[in-house]
Design a protein around this motif. Structure first.
Motif, PDB file in Angstrom:
ATOM      1  N   ASP A 297      28.953 -19.869  28.958  1.00 58.02           N
ATOM      2  CA  ASP A 297      28.812 -20.085  27.528  1.00 58.02           C
ATOM      3  C   ASP A 297      29.422 -18.914  26.752  1.00 58.02           C
ATOM      4  N   ASP A 298      29.229 -18.919  25.448  1.00 57.55           N
ATOM      5  CA  ASP A 298      29.838 -17.889  24.600  1.00 57.55           C
ATOM      6  C   ASP A 298      29.285 -16.494  24.882  1.00 57.55           C
ATOM      7  N   ASN A 299      28.080 -16.437  25.463  1.00 57.79           N
ATOM      8  CA  ASN A 299      27.464 -15.144  25.793  1.00 57.79           C
ATOM      9  C   ASN A 299      27.807 -14.673  27.204  1.00 57.79           C
ATOM     10  N   GLY A 300      28.673 -15.421  27.875  1.00 57.33           N
ATOM     11  CA  GLY A 300      29.049 -15.049  29.236  1.00 57.33           C
ATOM     12  C   GLY A 300      27.996 -15.382  30.273  1.00 57.33           C
ATOM     13  N   SER A 301      27.102 -16.328  29.945  1.00 53.41           N
ATOM     14  CA  SER A 301      26.037 -16.715  30.867  1.00 53.41           C
ATOM     15  C   SER A 301      26.275 -18.140  31.370  1.00 53.41           C
ATOM     16  N   PHE A 302      25.709 -18.442  32.515  1.00 51.51           N
ATOM     17  CA  PHE A 302      25.812 -19.777  33.089  1.00 51.51           C
ATOM     18  C   PHE A 302      24.460 -20.461  32.941  1.00 51.51           C
ATOM     19  N   GLY A 303      24.413 -21.547  32.190  1.00 54.88           N
ATOM     20  CA  GLY A 303      23.160 -22.193  31.844  1.00 54.88           C
ATOM     21  C   GLY A 303      22.374 -22.722  33.025  1.00 54.88           C
ATOM     22  N   ALA A 304      23.066 -23.109  34.091  1.00 51.42           N
ATOM     23  CA  ALA A 304      22.388 -23.693  35.249  1.00 51.42           C
ATOM     24  C   ALA A 304      22.146 -22.671  36.359  1.00 51.42           C
ATOM     25  N   MET A 305      22.213 -21.378  36.024  1.00 51.69           N
ATOM     26  CA  MET A 305      22.045 -20.351  37.051  1.00 51.69           C
ATOM     27  C   MET A 305      20.657 -20.433  37.696  1.00 51.69           C
ATOM     28  N   LYS A 306      19.610 -20.612  36.889  1.00 52.21           N
ATOM     29  CA  LYS A 306      18.243 -20.629  37.408  1.00 52.21           C
ATOM     30  C   LYS A 306      18.039 -21.766  38.403  1.00 52.21           C
ATOM     31  N   SER A 307      18.461 -22.967  38.040  1.00 53.09           N
ATOM     32  CA  SER A 307      18.288 -24.113  38.936  1.00 53.09           C
ATOM     33  C   SER A 307      19.218 -24.030  40.139  1.00 53.09           C
ATOM     34  N   SER A 308      20.404 -23.445  39.963  1.00 51.75           N
ATOM     35  CA  SER A 308      21.329 -23.289  41.089  1.00 51.75           C
ATOM     36  C   SER A 308      20.759 -22.316  42.123  1.00 51.75           C
ATOM     37  N   LEU A 309      20.242 -21.182  41.639  1.00 51.65           N
ATOM     38  CA  LEU A 309      19.613 -20.223  42.543  1.00 51.65           C
ATOM     39  C   LEU A 309      18.360 -20.818  43.170  1.00 51.65           C
ATOM     40  N   GLY A 310      17.591 -21.579  42.381  1.00 51.59           N
ATOM     41  CA  GLY A 310      16.389 -22.206  42.914  1.00 51.59           C
ATOM     42  C   GLY A 310      16.699 -23.198  44.016  1.00 51.59           C
ATOM     43  N   SER A 311      17.776 -23.953  43.863  1.00 50.07           N
ATOM     44  CA  SER A 311      18.185 -24.918  44.887  1.00 50.07           C
ATOM     45  C   SER A 311      18.545 -24.209  46.187  1.00 50.07           C
TER      46      SER A 311
END
Length: 456
Positions: A297-311
């Motif tokens: 995103d515009d802040n340089g973050s990945f919105g699905a990081m939490k669920s990706s790491l959780g998986s």
């Protein structure tokens, strides 16, 4: 298929299936390389192979249905090497004891992932360090592609050398396949053909078989799939891998623990290091893939990081119950995105193929690694652009990023590069009196890594 929101992702069923297949074929060599590390470790290679296939299926299923991302969860050369060389060889843990350690590490990893603490820990990496990881992973994948094709190898002195192409043999054929595939990827991209990586694999396969026949090479034909492999190998897996960390490993681990503070501390640090190694590798790979394919995103973050790491964390935890060492988000899975994979169906497709692979001998024995070498080199090329974003004008940022790149390449391990890169980042900035450049979380991570590297 509403669950994957294919229309909203601007994709379709066929594209996702082809992308998932591309990802699996590109990763298939890991199903030979990683289990082979357990030879002479008093555990059947088939046990680890079968456990990996099932755990990868679970991980990809979670990634596709929960995180809804095209990333594939698979075995890691670095994490598997840490399991075999670090836990089993250096620390003298048995296979079941090592599984018990990674089970506890998996619990911590799931907690860090689901609470968002893990993402916060990853955010302590500076921009230059993250770009160093991305570039290092890209070069590392490129080297694996070249090695799989036999184009480069180490001689008896450990020096890298280019293959001798004067003889029209197997190596000559695989190198031609590698370069031929790269040429066709470029052609397909230039003329706007869909699925360039997948089409390049098909062309490379044709070149491989036609070239082998034309050159009269006797050993170019791979082994054929054998369903009969499954029956005699299911019992060793059940005897050695199925819940044995719970019924054997945990008991042996604590019975063999010396009743002193140092032994207890060593065990705790080892468990923490296991979880941090997995977190930093998976998180950094996800970030690198997301960045290189415009998913931030515009802040340089990945919105699905939490669920990706959780998986990934959940799959690693469940994998320990079925005889599988730690899993991570595979850097090779960026092949799926290069092949236009955009939804969770891509990951689910890769997972189903991992499950099918459990019923046959290691698939890389009949999917020649040379035919995917061109895709791996292309993946490395797409990730190399991050290197220009490293702040080389700042010694405190540039030197740690350089170490990360070099260490990932030389150790064949993302985790070694990140772990030592964090320590070097702190040391360089403190020596330069740039205290604000170091985040508090870095000290905590570096302290745990430091205990492992310099004391335990």
């Amino acid at each position: 298929m509403a669950v994957f929101n294919l229309e909203g992702s601007n994709t379709n069923f066929i594209s996702e299936i082809l992308a998932g297949t591309t990802s699996f074929v590109t990763m298939s060599y890991l199903l030979v390389e990683c289990p082979s590390m357990f030879e002479h470790k008093n555990v059947a290679v088939s046990t680890v192979y079968f456990g990996m296939c099932i755990a990868c299926f679970i991980g990809c299923l979670l990634m596709g249905l929960w995180a809804k991302q095209p990333f594939a969860v698979g075995p890691s050369l670095g994490l598997t090497a840490f399991f075999t060389a670090g836990l089993m060889t250096d620390m003298k843990y048995s296979f079941h004891e090592a599984l018990a350690i990674t089970f506890f590490a998996g619990i911590i990893l799931v907690a860090l992932s689901l609470t968002g603490i893990g993402n916060g820990m990853l955010n302590c990496l500076s921009g230059s360090m993250r770009n160093g990881v991305s570039a290092g992973v890209g070069i590392y994948i490129t080297m694996i592609g070249m090695m799989n094709a036999g184009f480069i190898s180490r001689n008896s002195d450990g020096i890298w050398q280019v293959a001798d192409l004067s003889q029209r043999g197997q190596t000559f054929l695989t190198v031609i396949v590698m370069f031929g595939g790269l040429v066709f990827i470029g052609i397909f991209k230039k003329i706007g053909m869909p699925f360039p990586p997948f089409l390049a694999i098909l062309v490379s396969t044709a070149i491989y078989y036609a070239g082998g026949r034309y050159l009269g090479i006797n050993n170019y034909l791979p082994e054929k799939p054998r369903l009969s492999w499954f029956a005699p190998n299911i019992k060793p897996w059940y005897d050695e891998g199925f819940f044995r960390n719970m019924t054997i490993g945990i008991g042996d681990l604590f019975r063999g623990l010396n009743p002193d503070l140092k032994s207890a501390l060593a065990l705790v640090v080892t468990i923490l290091v296991c979880s941090l190694f997995n977190l930093t590798e998976s998180g950094s790979v996800v970030y690198a893939i997301a960045k290189n394919h415009g998913k931030l995103d515009d802040n340089g973050s990945f919105g699905a990081m939490k669920s990706s790491l959780g998986s990934c964390a959940s799959a690693s935890l469940l994998g320990t119950l079925i005889g599988c060492p730690m899993l991570s988000v595979a850097p090779e899975s960026t092949a799926a995105i290069c092949a236009q994979g955009k939804s969770g169906l891509t990951a689910v497709t890769t997972g189903v193929l991992f499950l099918l692979a459990a019923f046959f001998p290691p698939v890389a024995s009949y999917i020649p690694p040379a035919i995917t070498s061109c895709v791996m080199i292309y993946i490395g090329f797409t990730m190399l652009g991050s290197i220009k974003e490293i702040d080389c004008g700042d010694v405190g940022e540039g030197i740690p990023a350089l170490f990360i790149i070099i260490l990932i390449i030389l150790t064949s391990s993302v985790i070694e590069g990140i772990a030592l890169g964090i320590i070097i980042h702190i040391a360089v900035n403190l020596c330069a009196l740039k205290f604000k450049a170091v985040k508090p979380m870095e000290f905590i991570i570096a302290f745990i890594f430091g205990l492992y590297y310099f004391i335990i």
